[in-house]
Design an enzyme around this catalytic site. Structure first.
Site, PDB file in Angstrom:
ATOM      1  N   GLU A 113       0.819  -1.210   0.000  1.00 24.38           N
ATOM      2  CA  GLU A 113       0.000   0.000   0.000  1.00 24.38           C
ATOM      3  C   GLU A 113       0.858   1.268   0.000  1.00 24.38           C
ATOM      4  O   GLU A 113       1.223   1.779   1.058  1.00 24.38           O
ATOM      5  CB  GLU A 113      -0.941   0.019   1.215  1.00 24.38           C
ATOM      6  CG  GLU A 113      -1.823   1.261   1.272  1.00 24.38           C
ATOM      7  CD  GLU A 113      -2.783   1.281   2.456  1.00 24.38           C
ATOM      8  OE1 GLU A 113      -3.485   2.298   2.617  1.00 24.38           O
ATOM      9  OE2 GLU A 113      -2.823   0.297   3.222  1.00 24.38           O
TER      10      GLU A 113
ATOM     11  N   LYS B 185      -2.462  -2.092  -3.178  1.00 28.51           N
ATOM     12  CA  LYS B 185      -3.514  -1.229  -2.618  1.00 28.51           C
ATOM     13  C   LYS B 185      -3.104   0.226  -2.822  1.00 28.51           C
ATOM     14  O   LYS B 185      -2.498   0.850  -1.950  1.00 28.51           O
ATOM     15  CB  LYS B 185      -3.743  -1.529  -1.132  1.00 28.51           C
ATOM     16  CG  LYS B 185      -4.859  -0.685  -0.510  1.00 28.51           C
ATOM     17  CD  LYS B 185      -5.189  -1.106   0.915  1.00 28.51           C
ATOM     18  CE  LYS B 185      -6.272  -0.206   1.508  1.00 28.51           C
ATOM     19  NZ  LYS B 185      -6.713  -0.635   2.845  1.00 28.51           N
TER      20      LYS B 185
END
Length: 340
Positions: free
Chosen positions: A177, A222
């Protein structure tokens, strides 16, 4: 269920199901509970998470996995059932947030570095034994007319890559992420600047993943969407989708099985609308959601910390999960947004 990383990664993003980010730290969930005047205690946190995890329709139909905070991974429901067992019983996969937060980066004013690599291998072994089959680590990238610096992006990318390699060694799928924040000011954070920073960041992240020998087939990305800063919002839903897809196609290898977007401070409906529009394009990856507030806000308000409101909270959570499941298939429409 298969224990192969590649199979778990696909299961996390397939079939219009997505991830519930229920990994708020103790300090973050306190802020959420403050909005409904509820004291944050181990019991109130348990009751709130149990309400979500026992939402049978949402969990079985729309939620493929749940990102947990460490406390929640080892927590039990009021009747003594481990939360991990509740999640598994719904056909969902338990996951765990493993970073220890973004801290100010020495010599880089206004930028952060995410910590948590020390002892991570040992912690991952403990989390695997507890039932976690995927993990999450968030690198935070500030955007302004002068930020980010290449040094901070590189440092965060290296940390993400080391984390991902340790996860795969521990038989855990890493969610990578790199979040380019949407907090910028009107003068220096339009959608063009966001696209520029997001593309540069993702290029460096995948360079570092390659250097660390991370298997792309056994990870999930992500990312943020390409969007104006929250104080400079001008772009249409269609432009956000188009610009996001363009950046992803320029940077993300097709070997990555799936992309699960963060909502990044968007409103509940914005996050759903943008995800659906993105899925209107021909994409080489499965694309779904990994939302926290965009799935939980209305449920939290409806629950309001009261046992008699559990069913109302679950209805709101199920509605939001269904809307985002439709968005993950590219079939959400504004006229479907009705009260749960």
């Amino acid at each position: 269920m298969s224990e192969r990383l590649e199979d778990i990664a696909v299961q996390m993003v397939a079939g219009g199901r997505g991830l519930l980010a229920a990994d708020e730290s103790t300090s973050t969930i306190k802020k959420r509970f403050d909005t409904i005047n509820l004291e944050s205690t181990e019991t109130s946190r348990r009751d709130y998470r149990e309400m979500l995890f026992r939402s049978d329709e949402a969990m079985k139909k729309y939620i493929s996995g749940v990102i947990l905070f460490e406390e929640t991974l080892f927590q039990k429901a009021a009747d003594g059932t481990p939360f991990v067992d509740l999640i598994r019983a719904a056909g969902s996969i338990p996951g765990i947030k493993v970073d220890t937060g973004a801290k100010p980066m020495a010599k880089f004013p206004g930028e952060t570095i995410t910590e948590g690599l020390d002892g991570l291998g040992e912690r991952l072994a403990k989390y695997f034994e507890a039932g976690a089959r995927f993990a999450k680590w968030r690198g935070v990238i500030a955007i302004s007319s002068t930020l980010p610096t290449r040094g901070s992006v590189r440092a965060n990318a290296q940390a993400l890559a080391r984390y991902a390699a340790l996860c795969q060694e521990a038989k855990i799928v890493p969610i990578v992420e790199p979040e380019c924040l949407m907090d910028g000011k009107p003068g220096d954070h339009n959608i063009d600047r966001c696209a520029e920073v997001t593309e540069a960041t993702l290029r460096i992240v995948f360079e570092e993943l390659a250097e660390a020998r991370v298997s792309l087939e056994g990870m999930i990305l992500k990312p943020n969407m390409v969007i104006d800063g929250k104080n400079a919002r001008k772009a249409s839903v269609e432009e956000v989708a188009e610009r996001t897809v363009k950046v992803l196609k320029a940077t993300v290898p097709s070997a990555v099985p799936g992309i699960a977007f963060l909502s990044g401070g968007q409103t509940t409906e914005e996050a759903t609308a943008h995800l659906s529009a993105i899925n209107g394009f021909d994409l080489p990856w499965l694309v779904t959601f990994s939302y926290g507030r965009a799935l939980q806000d209305s449920a939290l308000k409806a629950w309001n910390g009261k046992p008699e409101n559990v069913a109302a909270g679950q209805r709101e959570f199920t509605h939001r999960a269904e809307m985002n499941s439709l968005a993950a298939k590219g079939s959400w429409k504004k006229d479907l947004e009705k009260a749960a």
